[in-house]
Write an enzyme that holds these catalytic residues in place. Structure first.
Site, PDB file in Angstrom:
ATOM      1  N   HIS A  82      52.578  -9.998  14.597  1.00 49.06           N
ATOM      2  CA  HIS A  82      53.221  -8.776  15.089  1.00 49.06           C
ATOM      3  C   HIS A  82      54.700  -9.038  15.307  1.00 49.06           C
ATOM      4  O   HIS A  82      55.078 -10.041  15.911  1.00 49.06           O
ATOM      5  CB  HIS A  82      52.585  -8.335  16.409  1.00 49.06           C
ATOM      6  CG  HIS A  82      53.244  -7.122  16.987  1.00 49.06           C
ATOM      7  ND1 HIS A  82      52.963  -5.844  16.552  1.00 49.06           N
ATOM      8  CD2 HIS A  82      54.214  -6.991  17.933  1.00 49.06           C
ATOM      9  CE1 HIS A  82      53.713  -4.986  17.217  1.00 49.06           C
ATOM     10  NE2 HIS A  82      54.486  -5.654  18.055  1.00 49.06           N
ATOM     11  N   ASP A 161      47.061   3.382  25.883  1.00 47.82           N
ATOM     12  CA  ASP A 161      48.443   3.010  25.583  1.00 47.82           C
ATOM     13  C   ASP A 161      49.217   4.202  25.029  1.00 47.82           C
ATOM     14  O   ASP A 161      50.375   4.429  25.390  1.00 47.82           O
ATOM     15  CB  ASP A 161      48.483   1.843  24.590  1.00 47.82           C
ATOM     16  CG  ASP A 161      49.908   1.603  24.122  1.00 47.82           C
ATOM     17  OD1 ASP A 161      50.751   1.283  24.996  1.00 47.82           O
ATOM     18  OD2 ASP A 161      50.212   1.789  22.935  1.00 47.82           O
ATOM     19  N   ARG A 168      55.773   6.873  29.860  1.00 42.27           N
ATOM     20  CA  ARG A 168      56.866   5.942  30.154  1.00 42.27           C
ATOM     21  C   ARG A 168      58.159   6.409  29.504  1.00 42.27           C
ATOM     22  O   ARG A 168      59.249   6.280  30.065  1.00 42.27           O
ATOM     23  CB  ARG A 168      56.511   4.528  29.644  1.00 42.27           C
ATOM     24  CG  ARG A 168      55.484   3.825  30.517  1.00 42.27           C
ATOM     25  CD  ARG A 168      54.907   2.601  29.807  1.00 42.27           C
ATOM     26  NE  ARG A 168      55.937   1.666  29.410  1.00 42.27           N
ATOM     27  CZ  ARG A 168      55.863   0.866  28.338  1.00 42.27           C
ATOM     28  NH1 ARG A 168      54.790   0.885  27.561  1.00 42.27           N
ATOM     29  NH2 ARG A 168      56.832   0.048  28.040  1.00 42.27           N
ATOM     30  N   SER A 183      51.317  -3.003  26.524  1.00 44.25           N
ATOM     31  CA  SER A 183      51.254  -1.966  25.495  1.00 44.25           C
ATOM     32  C   SER A 183      51.044  -2.608  24.112  1.00 44.25           C
ATOM     33  O   SER A 183      50.129  -2.245  23.363  1.00 44.25           O
ATOM     34  CB  SER A 183      52.565  -1.167  25.535  1.00 44.25           C
ATOM     35  OG  SER A 183      52.729  -0.388  24.395  1.00 44.25           O
ATOM     36  N   LYS A 187      46.960  -3.142  21.749  1.00 43.55           N
ATOM     37  CA  LYS A 187      46.648  -2.758  20.369  1.00 43.55           C
ATOM     38  C   LYS A 187      46.228  -3.984  19.558  1.00 43.55           C
ATOM     39  O   LYS A 187      45.346  -3.928  18.709  1.00 43.55           O
ATOM     40  CB  LYS A 187      47.866  -2.073  19.736  1.00 43.55           C
ATOM     41  CG  LYS A 187      48.108  -0.690  20.355  1.00 43.55           C
ATOM     42  CD  LYS A 187      49.446  -0.073  20.000  1.00 43.55           C
ATOM     43  CE  LYS A 187      50.569  -0.639  20.808  1.00 43.55           C
ATOM     44  NZ  LYS A 187      51.791   0.128  20.910  1.00 43.55           N
TER      45      LYS A 187
HETATM   46  N1  URA Z   1      56.324  -1.243  21.428  1.00 44.56           N
HETATM   47  C1  URA Z   1      55.117  -0.898  21.964  1.00 44.56           C
HETATM   48  O1  URA Z   1      54.111  -0.799  21.262  1.00 44.56           O
HETATM   49  N2  URA Z   1      55.065  -0.664  23.294  1.00 44.56           N
HETATM   50  C2  URA Z   1      56.135  -0.765  24.115  1.00 44.56           C
HETATM   51  O2  URA Z   1      56.005  -0.573  25.309  1.00 44.56           O
HETATM   52  C3  URA Z   1      57.367  -1.123  23.533  1.00 44.56           C
HETATM   53  C4  URA Z   1      57.433  -1.365  22.181  1.00 44.56           C
END
Ligand code: URA
Length: 440
Positions: A82, A161, A168, A183, A187
């Protein structure tokens, strides 16, 4: 249990229990906890922070708030990579085939670009015919046969999320390490891989602008992965200047192919080899030196390029682009941008360069915008290069000629020149794993 008490506890600097965190995530996801109470808790977390245990629990609850992917139908070690996002970051197209060529199973779910950062799915879709939506069975079959598939997320992955990120975004609580880390990692955990390698970018084009902030985010994410039973490591890599020369979807595919041929730009090649070697190490393919040698061999022998070719063909794409990148879509208009002085290209505002590419049509301003797959920028000069007045330092590509002026203005504003060469910058600043941080 009352949401009011959970908010008050965090507001006063307390540590939330697993039950309290689970109560919040479940109630927020199913709508029984209203946005105003969730916002208050997010702000309390923003101001008071969360310890590693709380952050790992929050992430696990978010990861289990919807579907999780069971990869057990795929044999061998499954790994994921990632990137926190950057400009010209086409590393997945290079690192995933290298890892697959070395026997690691890359069952990769990627995203689309947003704002100044690009996304792997858009890049793949610039290959004529290449699909990024496979059925679950086709995805598993392809990874078992080729070792590699890159697709978009399917199903209802980490809905907590999705809802929390939207809240947010409008309550000034995005830039908070435990919330960003949970967050991203929710995933990743829901996607099912055994090993997770994180490429945390640092610099003017990155989400985290300073090395210390990037390391803090990397540590939080590594802790979460390890707490949840996944072998996890992170490299902190440079995003103070774009990676490679090409920015924009089909341009980046062409550069990735060139790199897999062994003829890519040095910065891109070195970052990809470092990422691939660490991925192999996480997958227990050997010690650090052996993994680096395996990654280099997969690149030099052409085995990694062959994996990409097979993946593109399996996903319905025109695999002849691997031998002939001129088959990729090309923009109708090109404009050379020339240097106005002699000297050195000293620094780039990388986010500004990314925005210039978006102005050309290469990226999305909002989630709904369409992307022009052949638009973008080729940087002929990079930070640290000597330049002469009249040299071409970049070529802009667009299908809509009306976009060129604004993009050129933005690009020029993103560059600065000097009379002396700037100090060279590192490509990889640090490595983070469960044993701690190693500055490189
Ligand atoms: N990317 C994400 O998936 N979440 C965040 O909070 C910031 C960047």
């Amino acid at each position: 249990m009352r949401m009011y008490d959970i908010i008050a506890k965090k507001r006063d600097g307390g540590t939330l229990t697993g039950e309290e965190i689970a109560f919040f995530v479940k109630g927020f996801t199913d709508g029984s906890i209203p946005d105003y109470q969730a916002s208050a808790l997010l702000m309390a977390i923003y101001l008071r922070g969360m310890d590693a245990e709380e952050t790992a629990r929050l992430t696990a609850c978010m990861a289990h708030s919807g579907d999780t992917v069971d990869l057990s139908a795929i044999g061998g070690v499954k790994a994921d990579k990632h990137s926190t996002g950057g400009v010209g970051d086409k590393t997945t197209l290079i690192v995933a085939p290298i890892a697959a060529a070395c026997g690691v199973r890359m069952a990769k779910m990627s995203g689309r670009g947003l704002g100044h950062t690009g996304g792997t799915l858009d890049k793949l879709e610039s290959i004529p015919g290449c699909s990024v939506s496979l059925t679950r069975e086709a995805f598993f079959r392809q990874v078992n046969e080729i070792g590699l598939a890159v697709v978009g997320q399917t199903g209802n992955l980490a809905p907590a999320d999705k809802k929390m990120y939207a809240l947010r975004d409008v309550t000034a609580t995005v830039s908070c390490v435990p919330l960003i880390a949970s967050s991203i990692m929710s995933k990743k955990l829901a996607s099912g891989a055994d090993c997770i390698l994180l490429d945390v970018k640092t610099g003017s084009g990155a989400f985290m602008k300073t090395l210390d902030d990037s390391i803090a985010l990397a540590r939080a994410m590594v802790d979460i992965g390890e707490h949840n039973g996944r072998r996890t490591a992170a490299l902190i890599t440079d995003m103070d200047t774009p990676l490679g020369h090409n920015i924009g979807n089909s341009l980046e595919v062409a550069e990735a192919v060139e790199t897999l041929r062994g003829a890519g730009p040095a910065d891109l090649t070195q970052v990809c080899l470092a990422l691939a070697a660490n991925l192999l190490w996480l997958a227990e393919k050997g010690g650090p030196d052996a993994c680096r040698a395996m990654a280099e061999d997969a690149l030099q022998s052409g085995a990694a390029l062959e994996k990409l070719r097979r993946m593109v063909a399996a996903q319905g794409g025109d695999s002849a682009v691997i031998d002939d990148p001129s088959r990729l879509p090309a923009a109708a208009h090109a404009r050379n941008v020339r240097c106005e002085r002699d000297g050195w290209l000293r620094a780039t505002d990388t986010e500004g360069i990314g925005v210039a590419a978006v102005l050309l049509g290469a990226g999305r301003e909002t989630k709904e915008s369409a992307v022009d797959l052949s638009a973008g920028i080729r940087l002929e000069k990079k930070a640290g290069d000597a330049v002469k007045q009249g040299d071409v330092f970049a070529t802009l590509y667009a299908n809509d000629a009306a976009r060129l002026d604004a993009a050129e203005e933005k690009l020029r504003a993103a560059l600065s020149f000097s009379d002396a060469p700037p100090a060279p910058r590192k490509l990889v600043f640090a490595r983070v794993d469960k044993n701690g941080v190693t500055r490189l």
